[in-house]
Design a protein around this motif. Structure first.
Motif, mmCIF file in Angstrom:
data_model
loop_
_atom_site.group_PDB
_atom_site.id
_atom_site.type_symbol
_atom_site.label_atom_id
_atom_site.label_comp_id
_atom_site.label_asym_id
_atom_site.label_seq_id
_atom_site.Cartn_x
_atom_site.Cartn_y
_atom_site.Cartn_z
ATOM 1 N N THR A 151 129.916 -32.299 30.539
ATOM 2 C CA THR A 151 131.100 -31.448 30.686
ATOM 3 C C THR A 151 130.807 -30.000 30.301
ATOM 4 O O THR A 151 131.166 -29.083 31.048
ATOM 5 C CB THR A 151 132.282 -32.024 29.882
ATOM 6 N N PHE B 187 137.293 -29.743 31.759
ATOM 7 C CA PHE B 187 138.190 -30.761 32.278
ATOM 8 C C PHE B 187 139.167 -31.288 31.238
ATOM 9 O O PHE B 187 140.252 -31.739 31.582
ATOM 10 C CB PHE B 187 137.395 -31.954 32.822
ATOM 11 N N SER B 188 138.794 -31.244 29.974
ATOM 12 C CA SER B 188 139.611 -31.889 28.946
ATOM 13 C C SER B 188 140.998 -31.271 28.816
ATOM 14 O O SER B 188 141.923 -31.929 28.352
ATOM 15 C CB SER B 188 138.887 -31.855 27.602
ATOM 16 N N TYR C 150 142.795 -29.919 31.413
ATOM 17 C CA TYR C 150 143.472 -29.827 32.705
ATOM 18 C C TYR C 150 144.662 -30.785 32.703
ATOM 19 O O TYR C 150 144.498 -31.990 32.523
ATOM 20 C CB TYR C 150 142.520 -30.188 33.844
ATOM 21 N N TYR D 76 145.215 -34.831 34.328
ATOM 22 C CA TYR D 76 144.239 -35.197 35.343
ATOM 23 C C TYR D 76 142.816 -34.838 34.925
ATOM 24 O O TYR D 76 141.853 -35.379 35.459
ATOM 25 C CB TYR D 76 144.595 -34.601 36.710
ATOM 26 N N GLY D 77 142.636 -33.968 33.951
ATOM 27 C CA GLY D 77 141.304 -33.667 33.426
ATOM 28 C C GLY D 77 140.684 -34.886 32.756
ATOM 29 O O GLY D 77 139.484 -35.132 32.868
ATOM 30 N N PHE E 158 141.293 -37.902 33.639
ATOM 31 C CA PHE E 158 140.907 -38.773 34.747
ATOM 32 C C PHE E 158 139.564 -38.340 35.329
ATOM 33 O O PHE E 158 138.707 -39.176 35.624
ATOM 34 C CB PHE E 158 141.983 -38.758 35.835
ATOM 35 N N ILE E 159 139.372 -37.040 35.468
ATOM 36 C CA ILE E 159 138.092 -36.540 35.983
ATOM 37 C C ILE E 159 136.959 -36.931 35.031
ATOM 38 O O ILE E 159 135.899 -37.389 35.465
ATOM 39 C CB ILE E 159 138.139 -35.005 36.188
ATOM 40 N N THR E 160 137.189 -36.795 33.735
ATOM 41 C CA THR E 160 136.186 -37.173 32.743
ATOM 42 C C THR E 160 135.895 -38.671 32.818
ATOM 43 O O THR E 160 134.735 -39.091 32.779
ATOM 44 C CB THR E 160 136.648 -36.793 31.329
ATOM 45 N N THR F 195 136.234 -40.573 35.409
ATOM 46 C CA THR F 195 135.519 -40.807 36.665
ATOM 47 C C THR F 195 134.042 -40.462 36.513
ATOM 48 O O THR F 195 133.167 -41.208 36.974
ATOM 49 C CB THR F 195 136.148 -39.986 37.812
ATOM 50 N N ILE F 196 133.752 -39.355 35.846
ATOM 51 C CA ILE F 196 132.357 -38.988 35.592
ATOM 52 C C ILE F 196 131.697 -40.043 34.710
ATOM 53 O O ILE F 196 130.548 -40.445 34.955
ATOM 54 C CB ILE F 196 132.263 -37.580 34.959
#
Length: 158
Positions: free
Chosen positions: A42, A54-55, A57, A82-83, A85-87, A89-90
């Motif tokens: 990140t 992302f954390s 967002y 949603y940040g 969620f992105i984390t 997903t990564i």
């Protein structure tokens, strides 16, 4: 007491113990992956994208939310983070990638092991006999053959 014995038998089966070990290792591996994503990837993505983090967002679901950080926004009201969620997903992609390589290595080891088990062991070739031993064997065979011819041609009445 029969139910306690049955439970003991169930709990001490190999599969249950193996599963427990897998869950414990998986939890430890999850922490490693989370740290790798949060503490390594990140920030690197943030550097590459010019400070993207992302954390934090989120989308406020209420007009009362005025905070700029996710933690403060959650205290003020409902937010769609949603940040996170992105984390996640990564995290998933990293875990899937690592597991792909682990399973690939295990499959190669299994295939090699199965090939070794399936192939019969090679029998070593008999060493070549020295020339003098071959010659003596031929002489022995000729003498034996000659004795058979003589015994067949001579009358037994002699």
């Amino acid at each position: 007491m029969a139910i306690i014995d049955e439970f003991r038998t169930f709990a001490l089966k190999g599969n249950v113990v193996d599963l427990a070990v897998g869950v414990i290792i998986g939890a430890a591996f999850s922490r490693i992956v989370s740290s790798l994503v949060e503490d390594v990837f990140t920030p690197l993505i943030g550097v590459v994208t010019g400070g993207l983090d992302f954390s934090n967002y989120f989308v406020a679901l209420s007009s009362e939310v005025t905070a700029t950080s996710l933690a403060a926004a959650r205290e003020q009201g409902a937010v769609l983070a949603y940040g996170a969620f992105i984390t996640a997903t990564i995290n998933f992609l990293i875990v899937a990638w690592v597991l792909f390589f682990v399973i690939r290595a295990v499959n190669r080891l299994r295939a090699r092991q199965e090939a070794e088990v399936a192939a019969p062991p090679e029998t070593p070739a008999e060493p070549a006999l020295p020339a003098d031993v071959k010659l003596l064997a031929e002489i022995r065979d000729i003498l034996a053959d000659g004795r058979e011819k003589i015994s067949r041609t001579t009358p037994e009445s002699h």
